[in-house]
Design a protein around this motif. Structure first.
Motif, PDB file in Angstrom:
ATOM      1  N   MET A   1     -14.964   3.939   4.508  1.00 44.23           N
ATOM      2  CA  MET A   1     -14.305   3.293   3.390  1.00 44.23           C
ATOM      3  C   MET A   1     -13.660   2.029   3.853  1.00 44.23           C
ATOM      4  O   MET A   1     -13.175   1.918   4.952  1.00 44.23           O
ATOM      5  CB  MET A   1     -13.249   4.184   2.787  1.00 44.23           C
ATOM      6  N   GLY A   2     -13.587   1.077   2.952  1.00 44.48           N
ATOM      7  CA  GLY A   2     -13.152  -0.230   3.376  1.00 44.48           C
ATOM      8  C   GLY A   2     -11.662  -0.359   3.521  1.00 44.48           C
ATOM      9  O   GLY A   2     -10.893   0.164   2.749  1.00 44.48           O
ATOM     10  N   THR A   3     -11.220  -1.138   4.529  1.00 41.75           N
ATOM     11  CA  THR A   3      -9.819  -1.401   4.738  1.00 41.75           C
ATOM     12  C   THR A   3      -9.564  -2.872   5.002  1.00 41.75           C
ATOM     13  O   THR A   3      -8.463  -3.268   5.324  1.00 41.75           O
ATOM     14  CB  THR A   3      -9.304  -0.580   5.929  1.00 41.75           C
ATOM     15  N   GLN A   4     -10.545  -3.721   4.857  1.00 37.95           N
ATOM     16  CA  GLN A   4     -10.390  -5.137   5.087  1.00 37.95           C
ATOM     17  C   GLN A   4     -10.033  -5.820   3.783  1.00 37.95           C
ATOM     18  O   GLN A   4     -10.474  -5.458   2.706  1.00 37.95           O
ATOM     19  CB  GLN A   4     -11.696  -5.699   5.669  1.00 37.95           C
ATOM     20  N   ALA A   5      -9.219  -6.881   3.865  1.00 42.17           N
ATOM     21  CA  ALA A   5      -8.579  -7.406   2.671  1.00 42.17           C
ATOM     22  C   ALA A   5      -9.482  -8.229   1.764  1.00 42.17           C
ATOM     23  O   ALA A   5      -9.412  -8.107   0.553  1.00 42.17           O
ATOM     24  CB  ALA A   5      -7.369  -8.242   3.083  1.00 42.17           C
ATOM     25  N   SER A   6     -10.329  -9.082   2.290  1.00 42.46           N
ATOM     26  CA  SER A   6     -11.012 -10.058   1.467  1.00 42.46           C
ATOM     27  C   SER A   6     -12.337  -9.551   0.928  1.00 42.46           C
ATOM     28  O   SER A   6     -12.411  -8.962  -0.155  1.00 42.46           O
ATOM     29  CB  SER A   6     -11.216 -11.345   2.282  1.00 42.46           C
ATOM     30  N   GLY A   7     -13.453  -9.785   1.687  1.00 50.89           N
ATOM     31  CA  GLY A   7     -14.756  -9.358   1.201  1.00 50.89           C
ATOM     32  C   GLY A   7     -14.842  -7.867   0.998  1.00 50.89           C
ATOM     33  O   GLY A   7     -15.445  -7.383   0.031  1.00 50.89           O
ATOM     34  N   GLN A   8     -14.250  -7.091   1.898  1.00 52.09           N
ATOM     35  CA  GLN A   8     -14.293  -5.644   1.747  1.00 52.09           C
ATOM     36  C   GLN A   8     -13.524  -5.199   0.509  1.00 52.09           C
ATOM     37  O   GLN A   8     -13.903  -4.244  -0.164  1.00 52.09           O
ATOM     38  CB  GLN A   8     -13.723  -4.966   2.998  1.00 52.09           C
ATOM     39  N   GLY A   9     -12.426  -5.895   0.203  1.00 50.73           N
ATOM     40  CA  GLY A   9     -11.665  -5.551  -0.993  1.00 50.73           C
ATOM     41  C   GLY A   9     -12.488  -5.716  -2.247  1.00 50.73           C
ATOM     42  O   GLY A   9     -12.485  -4.848  -3.135  1.00 50.73           O
ATOM     43  N   ALA A  10     -13.214  -6.830  -2.336  1.00 47.54           N
ATOM     44  CA  ALA A  10     -14.073  -7.060  -3.500  1.00 47.54           C
ATOM     45  C   ALA A  10     -15.176  -6.014  -3.579  1.00 47.54           C
ATOM     46  O   ALA A  10     -15.508  -5.510  -4.663  1.00 47.54           O
ATOM     47  CB  ALA A  10     -14.670  -8.466  -3.422  1.00 47.54           C
ATOM     48  N   LEU A  11     -15.740  -5.671  -2.419  1.00 44.01           N
ATOM     49  CA  LEU A  11     -16.835  -4.700  -2.385  1.00 44.01           C
ATOM     50  C   LEU A  11     -16.376  -3.327  -2.860  1.00 44.01           C
ATOM     51  O   LEU A  11     -17.001  -2.720  -3.736  1.00 44.01           O
ATOM     52  CB  LEU A  11     -17.364  -4.602  -0.953  1.00 44.01           C
ATOM     53  N   VAL A 119      -5.597   9.897  11.505  1.00 43.95           N
ATOM     54  CA  VAL A 119      -7.001  10.311  11.510  1.00 43.95           C
ATOM     55  C   VAL A 119      -7.812   9.368  10.631  1.00 43.95           C
ATOM     56  O   VAL A 119      -7.264   8.628   9.807  1.00 43.95           O
ATOM     57  CB  VAL A 119      -7.175  11.765  11.003  1.00 43.95           C
ATOM     58  N   SER A 120      -9.119   9.411  10.817  1.00 48.42           N
ATOM     59  CA  SER A 120     -10.006   8.661   9.923  1.00 48.42           C
ATOM     60  C   SER A 120     -11.421   9.198  10.033  1.00 48.42           C
ATOM     61  O   SER A 120     -11.922   9.433  11.137  1.00 48.42           O
ATOM     62  CB  SER A 120     -10.015   7.170  10.252  1.00 48.42           C
ATOM     63  N   ARG A 121     -12.052   9.391   8.889  1.00 49.87           N
ATOM     64  CA  ARG A 121     -13.462   9.750   8.812  1.00 49.87           C
ATOM     65  C   ARG A 121     -14.216   8.526   8.316  1.00 49.87           C
ATOM     66  O   ARG A 121     -14.275   8.232   7.139  1.00 49.87           O
ATOM     67  CB  ARG A 121     -13.654  10.922   7.830  1.00 49.87           C
ATOM     68  N   PHE A 122     -14.764   7.751   9.264  1.00 54.23           N
ATOM     69  CA  PHE A 122     -15.577   6.575   8.938  1.00 54.23           C
ATOM     70  C   PHE A 122     -14.793   5.519   8.151  1.00 54.23           C
ATOM     71  O   PHE A 122     -15.366   4.814   7.319  1.00 54.23           O
ATOM     72  CB  PHE A 122     -16.820   6.980   8.138  1.00 54.23           C
ATOM     73  N   GLY A 123     -13.485   5.392   8.419  1.00 57.44           N
ATOM     74  CA  GLY A 123     -12.697   4.457   7.624  1.00 57.44           C
ATOM     75  C   GLY A 123     -12.121   3.278   8.372  1.00 57.44           C
ATOM     76  O   GLY A 123     -11.350   2.517   7.792  1.00 57.44           O
ATOM     77  N   VAL A 124     -12.456   3.094   9.665  1.00 60.11           N
ATOM     78  CA  VAL A 124     -11.772   2.064  10.455  1.00 60.11           C
ATOM     79  C   VAL A 124     -12.714   0.973  10.977  1.00 60.11           C
ATOM     80  O   VAL A 124     -12.291   0.130  11.763  1.00 60.11           O
ATOM     81  CB  VAL A 124     -11.031   2.697  11.651  1.00 60.11           C
ATOM     82  N   MET A 125     -13.955   0.932  10.530  1.00 57.92           N
ATOM     83  CA  MET A 125     -14.923  -0.020  11.088  1.00 57.92           C
ATOM     84  C   MET A 125     -14.982  -1.325  10.301  1.00 57.92           C
ATOM     85  O   MET A 125     -15.826  -2.167  10.577  1.00 57.92           O
ATOM     86  CB  MET A 125     -16.322   0.611  11.116  1.00 57.92           C
ATOM     87  N   PHE A 126     -14.082  -1.510   9.345  1.00 63.14           N
ATOM     88  CA  PHE A 126     -14.216  -2.603   8.385  1.00 63.14           C
ATOM     89  C   PHE A 126     -13.127  -3.670   8.510  1.00 63.14           C
ATOM     90  O   PHE A 126     -13.119  -4.631   7.758  1.00 63.14           O
ATOM     91  CB  PHE A 126     -14.196  -2.042   6.961  1.00 63.14           C
ATOM     92  N   PHE A 127     -12.188  -3.514   9.439  1.00 61.41           N
ATOM     93  CA  PHE A 127     -11.098  -4.472   9.568  1.00 61.41           C
ATOM     94  C   PHE A 127     -11.609  -5.832  10.022  1.00 61.41           C
ATOM     95  O   PHE A 127     -12.499  -5.926  10.860  1.00 61.41           O
ATOM     96  CB  PHE A 127     -10.084  -3.973  10.597  1.00 61.41           C
ATOM     97  N   ASP A 128     -10.993  -6.907   9.501  1.00 61.16           N
ATOM     98  CA  ASP A 128     -11.378  -8.235   9.982  1.00 61.16           C
ATOM     99  C   ASP A 128     -10.742  -8.536  11.337  1.00 61.16           C
ATOM    100  O   ASP A 128     -11.269  -9.332  12.120  1.00 61.16           O
ATOM    101  CB  ASP A 128     -11.051  -9.329   8.959  1.00 61.16           C
ATOM    102  N   ASP A 129      -9.621  -7.883  11.677  1.00 60.09           N
ATOM    103  CA  ASP A 129      -8.989  -8.009  12.989  1.00 60.09           C
ATOM    104  C   ASP A 129      -8.645  -6.599  13.460  1.00 60.09           C
ATOM    105  O   ASP A 129      -7.521  -6.119  13.272  1.00 60.09           O
ATOM    106  CB  ASP A 129      -7.729  -8.870  12.903  1.00 60.09           C
ATOM    107  N   PRO A 130      -9.598  -5.905  14.063  1.00 58.34           N
ATOM    108  CA  PRO A 130      -9.370  -4.497  14.391  1.00 58.34           C
ATOM    109  C   PRO A 130      -8.249  -4.271  15.391  1.00 58.34           C
ATOM    110  O   PRO A 130      -7.554  -3.252  15.318  1.00 58.34           O
ATOM    111  CB  PRO A 130     -10.720  -4.024  14.936  1.00 58.34           C
ATOM    112  N   VAL A 131      -8.025  -5.196  16.320  1.00 61.21           N
ATOM    113  CA  VAL A 131      -6.922  -5.016  17.268  1.00 61.21           C
ATOM    114  C   VAL A 131      -5.594  -5.031  16.528  1.00 61.21           C
ATOM    115  O   VAL A 131      -4.726  -4.175  16.745  1.00 61.21           O
ATOM    116  CB  VAL A 131      -6.954  -6.104  18.360  1.00 61.21           C
ATOM    117  N   ALA A 132      -5.425  -5.989  15.617  1.00 58.48           N
ATOM    118  CA  ALA A 132      -4.190  -6.046  14.827  1.00 58.48           C
ATOM    119  C   ALA A 132      -4.045  -4.792  13.969  1.00 58.48           C
ATOM    120  O   ALA A 132      -2.932  -4.261  13.804  1.00 58.48           O
ATOM    121  CB  ALA A 132      -4.189  -7.298  13.950  1.00 58.48           C
ATOM    122  N   ALA A 133      -5.145  -4.305  13.426  1.00 57.26           N
ATOM    123  CA  ALA A 133      -5.091  -3.118  12.574  1.00 57.26           C
ATOM    124  C   ALA A 133      -4.641  -1.897  13.367  1.00 57.26           C
ATOM    125  O   ALA A 133      -3.757  -1.141  12.933  1.00 57.26           O
ATOM    126  CB  ALA A 133      -6.457  -2.865  11.944  1.00 57.26           C
TER     127      ALA A 133
END
Length: 276
Positions: A1-11, A119-133
């Motif tokens: 599931m998406g957690t990135q703010a811009s393109g992922q948010g729209a998607l 925890v996360s089930r397939f929910g953390v691969m979408f960040f635009d800055d994963p280190v910051a996330a």
């Protein structure tokens, strides 16, 4: 599931999010063994406060609440309003002590040291800055708290998840081509990249275990699944009826290798990532 703010948010706040809501029962059934992995990991950590990142329609969050009992408090966070609305409805129907937050976990301001386990089930691969996330998630976790996430290994190791786009590409030449390390389903496929991200974010004792999880769902749900989910499902929203029917027919044939009788079965090639 998406957690990135811009393109992922729209998607995830449009067709993709609505498709997950409509296919919620099938997806939860399909990924129940992975849900069980995460619930067991959280339970073994004696967690009382759990954060589920990229929680989607809340299947894992609710399973955690059932397992941990009334003394625990579980929170799910996701950027998708349709999915969070569905999760809240389900929690209300069951009367479970669960909070759902519609926000981007990379930027959301959590109270420091709130959670015992993330925890996360397939929910953390979408960040635009994963280190910051992951740094943001770390500061939301108490000292000694744990991280347990499941992410996909490579596309090549997950032929079920890529069968539709390979079969459909001749008829849908505009389908996006997956790029190594890009935000998306297989963005955490490389072990070295994941270790680097999580370590740079301040987590320690990072452990990565390859797991191959048997998943299944009814064959009667396959057409709906393949025509709604993923890049092909999104592409089918904008084609004419003739093209749509041709793509679905060709893609369905590509899934024959995964069908046995009344069931669809495959192995999900994943990483189980843990850290402190």
């Amino acid at each position: 599931m998406g957690t990135q703010a811009s393109g992922q948010g729209a998607l995830w706040n449009s067709g993709a999010g609505n498709a997950w809501v409509e296919e919620q029962a099938v997806i939860d059934q399909m990924f129940r063994p992975i849900e069980t992995l995460l619930v067991n990991a959280a339970a073994s950590s004696a967690a009382a406060r759990v954060l589920d990142v990229g929680c989607g329609t809340g299947g894992t969050t609710l399973a955690l609440a059932r397992r941990l009992g009334r003394g625990a408090r579980c929170t799910g966070i996701d950027i998708s309003e349709p999915m969070i609305a569905s999760a809240r409805r389900q929690a209300g129907q069951e009367g479970l002590p669960v909070d759902f937050v519609c926000a981007d976990a990379q930027h959301h301001v959590f109270e420091p040291g709130t959670f015992d386990v993330v925890v996360s089930r397939f929910g953390v691969m979408f960040f635009d800055d994963p280190v910051a996330a992951f740094a943001n998630l770390r500061q939301a976790t108490r000292s000694g708290g744990r991280l347990h996430i499941v992410v996909w290994r490579s596309a090549e190791e997950n032929p079920f998840m890529t069968a539709a786009e390979h079969a459909a590409r001749p008829l849908l030449p505009g389908l996006p081509v997956r790029q190594t390390d890009e935000a998306g389903q297989f963005g955490f496929a490389r072990e070295g990249r994941v270790r680097d991200i999580v370590t740079r974010a301040g987590w320690r004792d990072v452990r990565m275990e390859p797991v191959d999880v048997p998943c299944r769902f009814p064959e009667s749900e396959l057409i709906d699944y393949l025509s709604r989910m993923g890049p092909v499902g999104r592409a089918l929203d904008s084609v004419n009826t003739v093209t749509r029917e041709g793509v679905i027919s060709k893609v369905r044939t590509a899934f024959n290798a995964f069908v046995s009788g009344e069931s669809v079965s495959f192995r999900a090639a994943c990483w189980l990532v843990s850290a402190q």
